[in-house]
Scaffold this active site. Structure first.
Site, PDB file in Angstrom:
ATOM      1  N   LYS A 125      -9.528   6.261  19.945  1.00 23.79           N
ATOM      2  CA  LYS A 125      -9.069   7.714  19.887  1.00 23.79           C
ATOM      3  C   LYS A 125      -9.483   8.436  18.513  1.00 23.79           C
ATOM      4  O   LYS A 125      -9.827   9.705  18.686  1.00 23.79           O
ATOM      5  CB  LYS A 125      -7.666   7.686  20.020  1.00 23.79           C
ATOM      6  CG  LYS A 125      -6.737   7.084  18.571  1.00 23.79           C
ATOM      7  CD  LYS A 125      -6.312   7.976  17.706  1.00 23.79           C
ATOM      8  CE  LYS A 125      -5.655   7.041  16.558  1.00 23.79           C
ATOM      9  NZ  LYS A 125      -5.256   8.072  15.490  1.00 23.79           N
ATOM     10  N   GLU A 179     -10.698   7.276   9.728  1.00 16.30           N
ATOM     11  CA  GLU A 179     -11.225   6.198  10.043  1.00 16.30           C
ATOM     12  C   GLU A 179     -12.506   6.041  11.365  1.00 16.30           C
ATOM     13  O   GLU A 179     -13.077   5.247  11.365  1.00 16.30           O
ATOM     14  CB  GLU A 179      -9.936   5.110  10.687  1.00 16.30           C
ATOM     15  CG  GLU A 179      -9.139   4.479   9.661  1.00 16.30           C
ATOM     16  CD  GLU A 179      -9.563   3.531   8.979  1.00 16.30           C
ATOM     17  OE1 GLU A 179     -10.707   3.085   9.140  1.00 16.30           O
ATOM     18  OE2 GLU A 179      -8.766   2.816   7.985  1.00 16.30           O
ATOM     19  N   ALA A 214       1.659  10.532   9.631  1.00 16.57           N
ATOM     20  CA  ALA A 214       2.719   9.817   8.571  1.00 16.57           C
ATOM     21  C   ALA A 214       3.642  11.125   7.850  1.00 16.57           C
ATOM     22  O   ALA A 214       4.953  10.730   7.862  1.00 16.57           O
ATOM     23  CB  ALA A 214       1.916   9.428   7.349  1.00 16.57           C
ATOM     24  N   GLY A 270       0.738  -1.304   0.048  1.00 21.01           N
ATOM     25  CA  GLY A 270       0.037  -0.072   0.309  1.00 21.01           C
ATOM     26  C   GLY A 270       0.900   1.352   0.081  1.00 21.01           C
ATOM     27  O   GLY A 270       1.726   1.569   0.872  1.00 21.01           O
ATOM     28  N   LYS A 309      -5.759   1.702  11.935  1.00 23.60           N
ATOM     29  CA  LYS A 309      -6.397   1.742  13.172  1.00 23.60           C
ATOM     30  C   LYS A 309      -7.967   1.756  12.985  1.00 23.60           C
ATOM     31  O   LYS A 309      -8.531   2.657  12.702  1.00 23.60           O
ATOM     32  CB  LYS A 309      -5.906   2.938  13.964  1.00 23.60           C
ATOM     33  CG  LYS A 309      -4.319   2.954  14.152  1.00 23.60           C
ATOM     34  CD  LYS A 309      -3.977   4.140  14.799  1.00 23.60           C
ATOM     35  CE  LYS A 309      -2.402   4.428  14.995  1.00 23.60           C
ATOM     36  NZ  LYS A 309      -1.916   5.802  15.264  1.00 23.60           N
TER      37      LYS A 309
END
Length: 337
Positions: A195, A285, A144, A7, A107
């Site tokens: 989170k 996410e 990132a 990926g 996540k």
């Protein structure tokens, strides 16, 4: 080591860079799903879409084509797909009979596969589709872009398998990136998933200008919700005081690079969930995990009022003012009840 990263999004690219820098010096194969993306990255030595200002180290080669062709000879496999792509990727690795350690970067909770099913954490997905693999997660407070730029970062290598933890530390521990080992993969994954939901709430709090007192209260009570759910699922309490609990919550709920926090800011402006996600252009996410987090909590009898408020906001069944009133109007109780 020869490391294959599956990926070529922001996270896959960032970890490929981290492993191939002179401090590590590992040989990295970065697999991209789209041939045109692989060609552009290999020729420009950047990732024009996700990390355009970061130059790929010389040790990174970008490839495409059938994933199985990129796997032979790997000492470590890193899955850099979103949560939605994890199951199919693990299935491919299981079919290829890989023996190298495997770790994922995503996540969250997988969306339920049927109406009466509960969404699964990543290690639960792996147990279903690839029980023979030695797997784990690489998690913790990290953006990132900062990892790709070699800015100081600490991560957690989480797995029930000591060999996976050791491989992740050998691959990524460097002067710019400290990697701590933790056998409590349940706690690490619950922290990484919840989170994101709390970061949406924090973005809403800031977007409504509720103040610093409100943000501190929100994060503290959000950490309590995260811990309650994790312990009910079998995690250790101390994991939530560490990097993948409190650390990741603080970063994602307050950092300007946080996509989930940005969703909350946009919801505070009156945008719908669909409009907020569309304006991001990237995966957040928490939007997809919030409902599953609440469903898992309800199945265990765990109270998570902040997470429930986020679901109501995302579904459009309550306004920001209504969820604020509901949260502040709850009956008094003991802090650790």
């Amino acid at each position: 080591m020869h490391i294959v990263v599956i990926g070529a999004g922001a996270w896959g690219t960032a970890m490929a860079c981290a492993a191939a820098r002179p401090a590590g010096g590992h040989r990295v194969t970065l697999w991209a799903r789209a041939p045109e993306q692989a060609q552009a990255m290999q020729s420009t030595r950047t990732n024009p879409r996700y990390l355009p200002d970061v130059v790929l180290p010389a040790g990174v080669s970008v490839v495409s084509g059938p994933l199985a062709a990129a796997l032979p000879g790997a000492d470590l496999l890193i899955i850099g797909t979103p949560m939605a792509g994890l199951r199919s990727t693990l299935h491919t690795l299981a079919q290829a009979k890989v023996t190298a350690p495997v770790a994922w970067l995503c996540k969250g909770f997988e969306a339920p596969t049927t109406a009466d099913a509960l969404g699964l954490m990543a290690h639960e997905v792996a147990a279903q589709v690839a029980p023979g693999l030695q797997c784990g997660a690489l998690s913790g407070p990290s953006f990132a872009l900062e990892v790709a730029r070699a800015q100081p970062t600490c991560l957690v290598a989480a797995s029930a398998h000591a060999a996976v933890r050791a491989a992740l530390q050998a691959a990524f521990h460097s002067p710019a990136l400290r990697v701590y080992a933790n056998a409590d993969i349940v706690g690490v994954e619950v922290g990484g998933a919840v989170k994101n939901v709390m970061a949406i709430a924090a973005g809403l709090c800031d977007g409504l200008a509720l103040g610093l007192n409100a943000r501190a209260a929100l994060l503290t009570r959000g950490l309590a919700e995260m811990t309650r759910l994790g312990v009910a699922l079998g995690a250790k309490v101390e994991t939530f005081m560490g990097l993948s609990g409190m650390g990741d919550l603080l970063l994602t709920a307050t950092g300007d690079l946080s996509r989930n926090r940005k969703v909350g800011l946009l919801l505070a402006q009156g945008l719908s969930q669909e409009a907020a996600v569309q304006s991001l252009g990237h995966v957040a996410e928490g939007v997809y995990s919030a409902r599953t987090v609440v469903q898992r909590a309800q199945a265990l009898g765990v109270e998570m009022p902040i997470a429930m408020a986020v679901v109501q906001l995302l579904d459009g069944t309550a306004s920001p003012q209504q969820v604020l009133h509901a949260l502040m109007g709850r009956d008094p109780k003991g802090e650790y009840v």
